[in-house]
Every structure is written in structure tokens, then in C-alpha cells.
Design a protein around this motif. Structure first.
Motif, PDB file in Angstrom:
ATOM      1  N   THR A   1       0.836  -1.202   0.000  1.00  0.00           N
ATOM      2  CA  THR A   1       0.000   0.000   0.000  1.00  0.00           C
ATOM      3  C   THR A   1       0.872   1.254   0.000  1.00  0.00           C
ATOM      4  N   ARG A   2       0.256   2.363  -0.313  1.00  0.00           N
ATOM      5  CA  ARG A   2       0.996   3.624  -0.301  1.00  0.00           C
ATOM      6  C   ARG A   2       1.522   3.918   1.110  1.00  0.00           C
ATOM      7  N   GLU A   3       0.731   3.617   2.122  1.00  0.00           N
ATOM      8  CA  GLU A   3       1.176   3.846   3.488  1.00  0.00           C
ATOM      9  C   GLU A   3       2.409   3.000   3.816  1.00  0.00           C
ATOM     10  N   GLU A   4       2.385   1.736   3.426  1.00  0.00           N
ATOM     11  CA  GLU A   4       3.531   0.865   3.673  1.00  0.00           C
ATOM     12  C   GLU A   4       4.764   1.361   2.932  1.00  0.00           C
ATOM     13  N   LEU A   5       4.595   1.733   1.669  1.00  0.00           N
ATOM     14  CA  LEU A   5       5.727   2.209   0.873  1.00  0.00           C
ATOM     15  C   LEU A   5       6.275   3.522   1.431  1.00  0.00           C
ATOM     16  N   ASN A   6       5.387   4.409   1.858  1.00  0.00           N
ATOM     17  CA  ASN A   6       5.852   5.677   2.448  1.00  0.00           C
ATOM     18  C   ASN A   6       6.668   5.441   3.714  1.00  0.00           C
ATOM     19  N   THR A   7       6.220   4.494   4.530  1.00  0.00           N
ATOM     20  CA  THR A   7       6.963   4.182   5.752  1.00  0.00           C
ATOM     21  C   THR A   7       8.331   3.594   5.434  1.00  0.00           C
ATOM     22  N   ILE A   8       8.358   2.668   4.492  1.00  0.00           N
ATOM     23  CA  ILE A   8       9.634   2.078   4.085  1.00  0.00           C
ATOM     24  C   ILE A   8      10.555   3.151   3.523  1.00  0.00           C
ATOM     25  N   ALA A   9       9.998   4.021   2.691  1.00  0.00           N
ATOM     26  CA  ALA A   9      10.799   5.099   2.095  1.00  0.00           C
ATOM     27  C   ALA A   9      11.397   5.990   3.185  1.00  0.00           C
TER      28      ALA A   9
ATOM     29  N   LEU B   1      -0.407  -6.307 -13.783  1.00  0.00           N
ATOM     30  CA  LEU B   1      -1.407  -7.245 -13.290  1.00  0.00           C
ATOM     31  C   LEU B   1      -1.816  -6.841 -11.872  1.00  0.00           C
ATOM     32  N   ALA B   2      -2.215  -5.587 -11.755  1.00  0.00           N
ATOM     33  CA  ALA B   2      -2.709  -5.028 -10.496  1.00  0.00           C
ATOM     34  C   ALA B   2      -4.221  -4.894 -10.621  1.00  0.00           C
ATOM     35  N   PHE B   3      -4.957  -5.638  -9.815  1.00  0.00           N
ATOM     36  CA  PHE B   3      -6.400  -5.775 -10.032  1.00  0.00           C
ATOM     37  C   PHE B   3      -7.255  -4.870  -9.152  1.00  0.00           C
ATOM     38  N   GLU B   4      -6.878  -4.693  -7.910  1.00  0.00           N
ATOM     39  CA  GLU B   4      -7.783  -4.046  -6.965  1.00  0.00           C
ATOM     40  C   GLU B   4      -7.270  -2.716  -6.435  1.00  0.00           C
ATOM     41  N   MET B   5      -6.087  -2.322  -6.826  1.00  0.00           N
ATOM     42  CA  MET B   5      -5.562  -1.010  -6.480  1.00  0.00           C
ATOM     43  C   MET B   5      -4.509  -0.652  -7.506  1.00  0.00           C
ATOM     44  N   ASP B   6      -4.150   0.614  -7.574  1.00  0.00           N
ATOM     45  CA  ASP B   6      -3.137   1.047  -8.534  1.00  0.00           C
ATOM     46  C   ASP B   6      -1.746   0.645  -8.050  1.00  0.00           C
ATOM     47  N   HIS B   7      -0.933   0.205  -8.998  1.00  0.00           N
ATOM     48  CA  HIS B   7       0.451  -0.110  -8.669  1.00  0.00           C
ATOM     49  C   HIS B   7       1.212   1.191  -8.399  1.00  0.00           C
ATOM     50  N   ILE B   8       2.027   1.184  -7.342  1.00  0.00           N
ATOM     51  CA  ILE B   8       2.852   2.337  -6.996  1.00  0.00           C
ATOM     52  C   ILE B   8       4.308   1.914  -7.063  1.00  0.00           C
ATOM     53  N   SER B   9       5.077   2.602  -7.875  1.00  0.00           N
ATOM     54  CA  SER B   9       6.497   2.317  -7.974  1.00  0.00           C
ATOM     55  C   SER B   9       7.249   3.071  -6.882  1.00  0.00           C
ATOM     56  N   MET B  10       8.084   2.361  -6.138  1.00  0.00           N
ATOM     57  CA  MET B  10       8.828   2.989  -5.050  1.00  0.00           C
ATOM     58  C   MET B  10       9.650   4.177  -5.538  1.00  0.00           C
ATOM     59  N   ALA B  11      10.197   4.092  -6.732  1.00  0.00           N
ATOM     60  CA  ALA B  11      11.049   5.162  -7.257  1.00  0.00           C
ATOM     61  C   ALA B  11      10.305   6.473  -7.409  1.00  0.00           C
TER      62      ALA B  11
ATOM     63  N   MET C   1      13.148   9.116  -3.325  1.00  0.00           N
ATOM     64  CA  MET C   1      13.503   7.702  -3.451  1.00  0.00           C
ATOM     65  C   MET C   1      14.190   7.338  -4.765  1.00  0.00           C
ATOM     66  N   TYR C   2      13.999   8.107  -5.817  1.00  0.00           N
ATOM     67  CA  TYR C   2      14.580   7.680  -7.100  1.00  0.00           C
ATOM     68  C   TYR C   2      16.087   7.501  -6.993  1.00  0.00           C
ATOM     69  N   GLU C   3      16.768   8.415  -6.294  1.00  0.00           N
ATOM     70  CA  GLU C   3      18.226   8.360  -6.259  1.00  0.00           C
ATOM     71  C   GLU C   3      18.765   7.185  -5.467  1.00  0.00           C
ATOM     72  N   ARG C   4      17.885   6.452  -4.735  1.00  0.00           N
ATOM     73  CA  ARG C   4      18.358   5.307  -3.966  1.00  0.00           C
ATOM     74  C   ARG C   4      17.642   4.009  -4.357  1.00  0.00           C
ATOM     75  N   THR C   5      17.004   4.003  -5.535  1.00  0.00           N
ATOM     76  CA  THR C   5      16.183   2.854  -5.927  1.00  0.00           C
ATOM     77  C   THR C   5      16.638   2.264  -7.252  1.00  0.00           C
ATOM     78  N   VAL C   6      16.671   0.931  -7.312  1.00  0.00           N
ATOM     79  CA  VAL C   6      16.812   0.189  -8.569  1.00  0.00           C
ATOM     80  C   VAL C   6      15.479  -0.482  -8.839  1.00  0.00           C
ATOM     81  N   THR C   7      14.853  -0.142  -9.966  1.00  0.00           N
ATOM     82  CA  THR C   7      13.553  -0.690 -10.349  1.00  0.00           C
ATOM     83  C   THR C   7      13.769  -1.748 -11.416  1.00  0.00           C
ATOM     84  N   MET C   8      13.289  -2.976 -11.161  1.00  0.00           N
ATOM     85  CA  MET C   8      13.506  -4.102 -12.077  1.00  0.00           C
ATOM     86  C   MET C   8      12.171  -4.582 -12.647  1.00  0.00           C
ATOM     87  N   ASN C   9      12.198  -4.943 -13.926  1.00  0.00           N
ATOM     88  CA  ASN C   9      10.964  -5.334 -14.593  1.00  0.00           C
ATOM     89  C   ASN C   9      11.304  -6.257 -15.757  1.00  0.00           C
ATOM     90  N   SER C  10      10.271  -6.738 -16.438  1.00  0.00           N
ATOM     91  CA  SER C  10      10.501  -7.613 -17.596  1.00  0.00           C
ATOM     92  C   SER C  10       9.292  -7.642 -18.511  1.00  0.00           C
TER      93      SER C  10
END
Length: 469
Positions: A260-268, A287-297, A302-311
Motif C-alpha cells: 500500500t501507499r502507506e507501507e511504501l511511504n513508511t519504508i521510504a 497485473l494489479a487488479f484491486e488497487m493502482d500499482h505504486i512504484s517505489m522510485a 527515493m529515485y536516487e536510492r532505488t533500482v527498479t527491475m521489470n521484464s
């Protein structure tokens, strides 16, 4: 010889399925703590006390894993002496993946495979045709190490559309051979021996394996049902100035949880406070069904300390192409690229051109993809509930985790053995995704990335043959 050749063919068919498809993946899982002592003379399961309680399971696996490889007809030695398996100490506990073993059992027993996370249907024609055209156009030699320019640009454009962030495709995008290689390159390029890295269990098993290769000290925080929420107080007590990085997977395999956004904000906030990096695996972002996907970056600071991986594999049902990427600011991208250069150097050239076309797909493609998977999910979830499982919510990915205990089996491995041999359906025991296997012994994972007929057939088999005890 014929039987041996058949077994070898099965192995060659199954081997690609053990790697994600960063799938996952993304994405290959292992038996984690189950196999610290390695193989024995009859079956590697004998080294584990829990699994050795299930002799029929051991016998089945042993019969599948002791076939001899094809031998040259002019070999002068009639009897082959089998040498003990040798492996570096940092990888001793990472043996044959759970997916290979379960897929072999599925073949042996004619079971419907709802275990491994690969579709049993093909990807879209417009992407496949782009690959064919690229091959015909002669785009068949080594690509530039960090990606062909068109594909790097397409990745940057998609990232801007998804997150609002403008990135430099030349300096901040690294194309990899699937997300699994992106994970490996990130760990090996940015983690030093002894660095502390926090994982959330259950987790995709290449995380622990590549961290082991990097010599990291792994700390684990367990996400627990029913909602698999982040235990914030535990995280606060675990993170410290000694923590080098936190690894996050959202949407989350195997639980289907979305952070959740709250969890990600706390981690950030904790990461900024303690100068910690974040590695985020987002292969299921579409494949996010019930809420919008939030990228930590995308979160402030957070962008300057994040590596975002995908495929590409999960979103376009092309897991065998192994096309992935890592996005990071230049000071982090440098480490990722250094490791990537000596892992694979470059990724398949024609497939990168085809992937460029894929990422430029209209919004309607992604909307239809989500509708299709939601329909498949509904079939499986309702079916599992009707059978008698306790089904936990899945907000993303194409996985569902259930509690198998209503059926009276001792643990997840015993249940999955029974399900394959007596019911004819494959699920994955989740204990293999934990540092402490007991944390997952009541849970198994099903996938719904199969056609609707397959899903309905699996449900019918379970309704007919699986009874509560």
C-alpha cells in the motif's frame, strides 16, 4: 537408451521454466532451508528430516531424478561411476528447484499444472511478428551491452507514463536477460560481502540465492496471512545504519499482495533516515487488479536510492524470451552494468526490437489483459472456495495462496504430493519461499495464468477427489 533420452528431453523442456522471468520474475525457486545438507546416495530429500517423513514422495522424486544421461555408443567403460555433486559453499543449499520437481511429477502423473507461473497460451501476434521481422532484417548480432537504443527509449517512455519520472535512457536503463538477471546484476553489482539486506518472506528464491553469491547477510521479515501486511514495528527494529538495502516485490509473488501507499511511504522514510537502498521487483505491475500499482522510485526522495527491475514476460505472455531491464540513477546503474557486463554482456538483439514494439502497445492491450486475468482469477478463486480451501485475497500477480489445512495433511509438501498423485493437480508448497519453512507449512500457491478450460478442469478434479478430513 530410449527412456534416458526421453527423460533428458523432459529436462531440456523444463529447464527454462526454472528461471524467471525478472519473472518473477520475475523469475527460479528452491527448497531453501530444506536442503542444507545436499544430496545423499538415493535422494536429496533424505537430508531433510521433515521431507523424509514422506517416503512415497521421496520414492517418486528419486525415480525421476536417477535416470542416467545418454551415453556415447563408443564409450569403452560399461559402468559409469557417479561422482558426488560439487557446488561452491555459497550455493550448497540451493538445489533443484521446486518447479522442476513439481513439473516432472505433473508429467509422470498426468496432473494439471497450476503450480509454475508460466502461461499455457501464447503471446500476442503483433509482438511475435515484430521478432520475426527483426530476424529477417538482420538484427542478429550482439546488441549494445546495456540495450539497443530503441528499446532503451521505449523503456524510459513507459516508465515516464507509469510514474511521471523522466529518466535518461542512455545512462539509467540497463537491458538484461530477464528480470532474474537484473536481480543478479543488482545484487552482485551493488552488494558487498557482509552487507545486510532485508527481504520480505515469502520471497522469489533468486533473491536469497544471488544475495548468497554476493556474500550478503540476509535479514528476513515475514508477511503473514490473511492480508500479508508489513509488520512496521518489526521493520523499524530490523533496519539500521548497517542495512545496505531492502528488496521489495510488488505486486508480490507468491501472495498476490500489493504494498500500500502507506507501507511504501513508511519504508521510504526509514530508508532515507538510515541511508538504505531499495531494490524493487515490479514484473507484475500490469497485473494489479484491486488497487493502482505504486512504484517505489516515484515517491519523494527515493529515485536516487532505488533500482527498479521489470521484464516483458509476464505482461506479454512471453516468459521464454527472457527480456528484462533495470532502471536506476547513474551512480547505481554503474554497478548494475558492471555486473551485467560479466554475466551476459548483452541480451537477445531481435527480441529487444520486438520488445520495443510491445512496450508501445496501446492502453487497450493492457486493459484487455487485466480483464482477461480477472476472469481467470474469478474462476479459480471461486472454485477453490467451493472445494473447501480458505482463500486469501490476491490484489495482483496471477497467483492465489490458500490454506490447505482443512484437508488434514501434515504440511504443504505432504499436501502437494497428495494433490498431484491422488487428485491430478499441481500446486506449489510455499514453505520453500521462507527462510524458516515452518512459516509457510499451512499454505500452498496456485496460478491462474492458464486458459479457462484448464482452470475449470482443475477445479472439477479437486471437487471430485479432494475431501475435507
Amino acid at each position: 537408451m530410449q527412456a534416458a533420452e526421453c527423460t533428458w528431453t523432459h529436462f531440456e523442456m523444463l529447464r527454462p521454466l526454472c528461471f524467471k522471468s525478472p519473472s518473477t520474475t520475475p523469475l527460479f525457486f528452491n527448497f531453501s532451508k530444506h536442503f542444507q545438507k545436499g544430496f545423499s546416495d538415493s535422494s536429496f530429500f533424505r537430508s531433510n528430516r521433515r521431507i523424509s517423513n514422506y517416503p512415497s514422495f521421496m520414492a517418486t522424486i528419486s525415480s525421476l531424478s536417477t535416470h542416467k544421461d545418454p551415453v556415447s555408443t563408443h564409450d569403452a567403460t560399461p559402468n559409469i561411476t557417479h561422482q558426488p555433486v560439487q557446488v561452491a559453499k555459497r550455493l550448497e543449499k540451493f538445489k533443484t528447484t521446486i518447479f522442476t520437481q513439481m513439473s516432472m511429477l505433473a508429467i509422470k502423473h498426468g496432473a494439471i499444472n497450476l503450480g509454475q507461473g508460466f502461461p499455457n497460451f501464447d503471446g500476442p501476434d503483433f509482438v511475435k511478428e515484430a521478432a520475426i521481422q527483426a530476424i529477417k532484417d538482420g538484427k542478429n548480432q550482439y546488441a549494445r551491452g546495456y540495450g539497443v537504443p530503441d528499446f532503451n527509449n521505449a523503456i524510459a517512455a513507459r516508465f515516464k507514463k507509469d510514474t511521471g519520472l523522466v529518466i535518461d535512457p542512455e545512462k539509467e536503463v540497463t537491458v538484461t536477460s530477464g528480470c532474474t538477471e537484473a536481480i543478479a546484476a543488482t545484487m552482485l553489482g551493488l552488494i558487498n560481502p557482509g552487507d545486510e539486506v532485508i527481504l520480505f518472506a515469502p520471497f522469489y528464491d533468486s533473491y536469497e540465492a544471488t544475495l548468497s553469491m554476493a556474500g550478503a547477510k540476509v535479514k528476513c521479515i515475514t508477511l503473514r496471512p490473511p492480508d500479508f501486511a508489513v509488520p512496521i514495528d518489526e521493520l523499524k527494529s530490523t533496519i539500521s545504519k548497517n542495512t545496505r538495502a531492502i528488496l521489495i516485490n510488488t505486486p508480490h509473488n507468491p501472495t498476490g499482495k500489493m504494498f500500500t501507499r502507506e507501507e511504501l511511504n513508511t519504508i521510504a522514510s526509514l530508508c532515507i533516515e538510515n541511508d538504505v537502498l531499495v531494490f524493487t521487483d515490479e514484473v507484475y505491475d500490469k497485473l494489479a487488479f484491486e488497487m493502482d500499482h505504486i512504484s517505489m522510485a516515484s515517491l519523494p526522495g527515493m529515485y536516487e536510492r532505488t533500482v527498479t527491475m521489470n521484464s516483458l514476460g509476464k505482461t506479454f505472455s512471453l516468459t521464454g524470451w527472457k527480456i528484462g531491464w533495470a532502471i536506476a540513477p547513474p551512480h547505481l546503474a554503474w554497478g548494475v552494468r558492471q555486473a551485467h557486463s560479466f554475466l551476459t554482456f548483452a541480451t537477445s538483439t531481435p527480441m529487444q526490437y520486438a520488445a520495443t514494439v510491445a512496450l508501445q502497445a496501446p492502453d487497450s492491450y493492457f486493459a484487455e489483459l487485466k480483464r482477461d486475468y480477472m476472469a481467470k482469477k474469478a474462476i479459480l478463486v471461486q472454485g477453490l472456495k467451493d472445494v473447501g480451501f480458505k482463500v486469501f485475497p490476491s490484489s495482483g500477480t496471477y497467483f492465489v495462496v490458500v490454506d490447505h489445512t482443512p484437508f488434514g495433511l501434515e504440511n504443504d509438501i505432504a499436501f502437494c504430493e497428495y494433490l498431484i498423485k491422488e487428485v491430478g493437480v499441481v500446486a506449489i508448497p510455499t514453505s520453500v519461499f521462507y527462510l524458516n519453512p515452518d512459516d509457510g507449512k499451512n499454505l500452498v500457491r496456485f496460478t491462474f495464468c492458464k486458459d479457462e478450460e484448464t482452470l475449470r478442469s482443475a477445479v472439477e478434479r479437486m471437487k471430485e477427489k479432494l475431501k475435507k478430513k
